[in-house]
Design a protein around this motif. Structure first.
Motif: not given
Length: 392
Positions: A149-174
């Motif tokens: 839902l955060a992916v769907r309804w946010s205008d942007a996402l904030i990640a505090d680690a590249t590992g979190i960035q990688d997770y959202y890119r792999q899981e949701f393609g964002v």
């Protein structure tokens, strides 16, 4: 920290979803305090939504230039954050803001309220909350849904680690905006507060953590007790709703382990970090952790639980453990060679210079300007988030 340029209009920025300030709990609160005060100093109107507590002074409506709004929350672990954020979103619906930063993807069900109010929003998704042991099966499922839902309804996402960035890119393609935390750099070697706890510089091991299973305080205490350590282990921390885990942790200790509870005196806490022989860091699911950065900024050698988030920050300056069995050898090595631990600490402190709160605040400011500029392009459902600044 510079002020706004003549062509930049000050923004009204809402910081939502935390316990508020002063920061007395965790990473989100630290981020709100450090970033919020800097945004206010730059001329923005910063509104921080705080939870009403028994020890809250509601007469204090301003803190370090930030406006404070106190709202209640249900006193139940599974509903406390969500209930408070719901009230905050309702308040914002009528009071409005130019941009909002919502902390914790668990709060995503309230994002439509902010969208309906015409407020562009970025969600700081934190770490992998569904991996936390404190949540049961239903709670874990909720967090997985909340992430989507955060992916769907946010205008942007904030990640505090590249590992979190990688997770959202792999899981949701964002894509997401990388905004790490800052590391306070401690200089001067002050230690005059240590006698209050009957401690001496370099004469103790240190743990600072909320008492939650994924922070592995129990593993550190268990492993330390298995060692032949001569220096005491000082354990700083507690947590609401954690009585069972607290009992487990304390039951594992022996006479060398000292549980001192939460330490909110920042001067004393700084000196505890700066003068420890070793800082033991057991956090495993929360992305870049402020406690780890604080230890690095204090120049103390760190032994950390072996996960990608910790290796991303500590690199080769850290020593790592995966279970209690690996800890005794690290304890003995730390006590046998003062020079090696001091050298590791100095290298970590140099690396900590890359984590600067002023630069982080600039990243949040730019993100808010971008959100306002994209006010008509909110709620992208394709996962096409063009905001991908990198600020550490």
């Amino acid at each position: 920290m510079y002020l706004l340029s003549s062509h930049q209009k000050p923004l009204r920025i809402a910081l939502v979803g935390t316990r508020g300030v002063p920061a007395r709990y965790g990473g989100f609160e630290t981020c709100v305090e450090e970033v919020g005060q800097r945004l206010a100093a730059r001329g923005h109107e910063v509104v921080v939504y705080c939870r009403t507590t028994a020890d809250t002074n509601h007469a204090e409506t301003e803190y370090k230039g930030m406006t404070l709004v106190y709202l209640p929350a249900l006193k139940k672990r599974s509903l406390e954050t969500l209930s408070h954020t719901g009230l905050s979103a309702g308040h914002l619906f009528f009071k409005r803001a130019d941009a909002a930063i919502v902390f914790n993807s668990a709060n995503s069900p309230w994002l439509p309220v902010l969208r309906a109010a015409g407020i562009p929003v970025a969600t700081h998704v934190d770490g992998l909350e569904w991996k936390r042991a404190k949540w049961g099966t239903l709670g874990k499922r909720y967090y997985r849904v909340a992430e989507s839902l955060a992916v769907r309804w946010s205008d942007a996402l904030i990640a505090d680690a590249t590992g979190i960035q990688d997770y959202y890119r792999q899981e949701f393609g964002v894509d997401s905006t990388y905004l790490a935390y800052g590391a306070p750099i401690l200089e001067g070697g002050a230690s005059h507060r240590l006698p209050e706890l009957d401690l001496t510089p370099g004469g103790y091991h240190l743990v600072v953590a909320r008492f939650e299973p994924e922070n592995h305080v129990h593993v550190i205490v268990d492993g330390y007790v298995r060692s032949k350590a001569e220096l005491p282990l000082i354990v700083v921390g507690s947590a609401p709703y954690s009585d069972d885990y607290t009992r487990l942790v304390t039951s594992l200790g022996d006479e060398r382990v000292r549980f001192v509870g939460g330490v909110w005196d920042q001067e004393l806490l700084d000196q505890l970090y700066a003068n420890a022989r070793i800082y033991w860091h057991g956090h495993s699911v929360g992305g870049t952790n402020p406690s780890l950065l604080r230890a690095m900024g204090a120049g103390v050698a760190t032994n950390a639980f072996d996960v990608n988030f910790n290796r991303e920050v500590l690199g080769t300056n850290g020593e790592y453990f995966a279970d209690a069995a690996a800890i005794p050898a690290l304890v003995h090595a730390a006590e046998a060679s003062v020079s090696d631990t001091m050298l590791r600490g100095k290298k970590s402190q140099a690396d900590a210079l890359a984590y600067d709160w002023d630069r982080v605040a600039e990243g949040y400011e730019q993100l808010c300007f971008d959100l306002v500029g994209r006010r008509g392009a909110r709620g992208r459902r394709s996962g096409a988030f063009p905001l991908s600044h990198t600020v550490s």
